[in-house]
Design an enzyme around this catalytic site. Structure first.
Site, PDB file in Angstrom:
ATOM      1  N   THR A  32      -7.703  -0.616   5.988  1.00 17.78           N
ATOM      2  CA  THR A  32      -7.615   0.446   4.967  1.00 17.78           C
ATOM      3  C   THR A  32      -8.449   1.661   5.488  1.00 17.78           C
ATOM      4  OG1 THR A  32      -7.455  -1.530   3.361  1.00 17.78           O
ATOM      5  CG2 THR A  32      -8.037   0.866   2.611  1.00 17.78           C
ATOM      6  N   HIS A  92      -6.457   3.936   7.679  1.00 19.65           N
ATOM      7  CA  HIS A  92      -5.601   4.471   7.029  1.00 19.65           C
ATOM      8  C   HIS A  92      -6.307   5.712   6.497  1.00 19.65           C
ATOM      9  CE1 HIS A  92      -2.043   1.958   7.470  1.00 19.65           C
ATOM     10  NE2 HIS A  92      -2.677   0.771   7.201  1.00 19.65           N
TER      11      HIS A  92
END
Ligand SMILES: NC(=O)c1ccc[n+]([C@@H]2O[C@H](COP(=O)([O-])OP(=O)(O)OC[C@H]3O[C@@H](n4cnc5c(N)ncnc54)[C@H](O)[C@@H]3O)[C@@H](O)[C@H]2O)c1
Ligand SMILES: [Zn+2]
Ligand SMILES: [Zn+2]
Length: 345
Positions: A44, A47
């Site tokens: 995450t 990202h």
């Protein structure tokens, strides 16, 4: 003595971390201030770093897999002892709505995740609602507390998928998350546990972590799964990569009457096809699972405290906060690295 400013890794723009001296967060009555010891990086964060996610929140201090010690408590949180070793449930909802009451906090209209939507723990201090603290037992090294959040995602997935003793499971992807799926599948007594992973280093990691069968040649996967399941397919197939093509493959490899667990994150607009006819006649289930929250966190802490998960490899690559840019570069580009933790010193 708590200073008024602290060092923090601020993601100023996609791809650009800046080490800044910023104010120590001010806490509300129901919050506590945590001096961060460790903070893990995960997919995450990649990202967010690349600007695929939370780009509208920059500048942001990321960091959502952390542990540390409580150093200040708000007026309504005085029952929390200063010095308590803690990690935290990062999913902060309103606490009152339909979804919060069901521990489905990610669907709460006001939900914000610490380190994803609001400032997180790639800093010396982070603030947390007292209700979201999870205490780390004295017998557990504090750095292991930074792994409760990722483990809690798998705890939730095991519950959502209803994985049981003696069921066969196929895990597509043997990254850090696939590795945790494999370890918890073993912990609940699933057998055989099959992992599909093309990267040789990670395939080896899966073998060391107790996979019964590891397939690194995709062309052999279907035949191997059939052979291991008397020709039926797996009771449960877990997608732990995030590719539409693998979601489609999952439906080919699950047995009639089995379930597919949707776990890997695809692009937001990605689509995958399935055959309704086969799903109906085969009574196949599709179940999503996202994050870990509430009791998922406490149960993950219990499993870690009692050595039900082997986490040594998750805490072996550690960088100081000052080298955050280098750490992120290594995490993005060096496929030999499984997991990185940042030490706050
Ligand atoms: N649902 C949730 O709560 C949740 C929580 C954490 C992570 N995730 C998602 O889980 C996924 C896995 O996370 P990760 O950190 O392990 O990611 P990762 O990228 O480190 O690992 C993915 C692995 O899949 C392997 N892979 C690539 N192509 C494959 C193929 N065709 N067949 C089998 N394996 C293949 C890669 O070699 C790699 O080892 C990601 O999509 C992540 O976003 C979901
Ligand atoms: Zn994470
Ligand atoms: Zn709510």
């Amino acid at each position: 003595m708590i200073p008024t400013t602290m060092r923090a890794a601020v993601l100023a723009a996609p791809g650009r971390f800046e080490l800044r001296q910023v104010p120590v967060p001010e806490i509300a009555d129901d919050e506590v201030l945590v001096r961060v010891s460790r903070c893990g990086l995960c997919g995450t964060d990649i990202h967010i770093f690349k600007g695929h996610y939370s780009a509208d929140r920059l500048p942001l201090i990321p960091g959502h897999e952390f542990s540390g010690h409580v150093v200040r408590t708000g007026a309504a949180a005085r029952d929390v002892a200063l010095g308590t070793a803690v990690t935290a449930d990062i999913n902060v909802g309103c606490g009152r709505c339909f979804y919060c009451r069901k521990n489905e906090v990610l669907n709460c209209p006001t939900m914000a995740q610490i380190g994803i939507h609001v400032d997180g723990a790639l800093a010396e201090y982070v603030k947390v609602p007292a209700s979201h603290l999870v205490a780390i037992p004295r017998s557990t090294p504090v750095e292991m507390g930074a792994l409760v959040e990722p483990v809690s995602c798998i705890v939730r997935a095991v519950k959502k998928s209803r994985l049981r003793l003696g069921e066969s499971v196929l895990i597509l992807g043997g990254g850090p998350i696939g590795n945790l799926h494999l370890q918890l599948a073993r912990a609940v007594g699933a057998a055989p546990v099959i992992v599909s992973e093309p990267n040789p280093g990670r395939a080896d990691w899966a073998r060391r972590s107790g996979a019964d069968i590891v397939v690194s040649d995709p062309s052999q996967l279907a035949a191997t799964v059939r052979e291991a399941t008397e020709g039926r397919g797996a009771d449960l197939v877990i997608e732990s990569v995030g590719l539409p093509v693998l979601y489609e493959q999952a439906f080919e490899l699950v047995r009639p009457g089995g379930r597919v667990l949707a776990f890997g994150l695809t692009d937001a607009d990605a689509q995958a096809r399935y055959h309704p006819f086969k799903v109906v006649l085969g009574e196949i289930g599709l179940q999503g699972s996202v994050a870990g929250m509430g009791d998922d966190m406490r149960e993950a802490m219990t499993l870690i405290a009692h050595d039900r998960v082997r986490l040594a490899e998750f805490a072996e690559t550690v960088y100081p906060l000052a080298r955050i840019a280098e750490a992120m570069d290594a995490f993005v580009n060096d496929r030999r690295i499984n997991k990185i933790q940042i030490d706050m010193g």
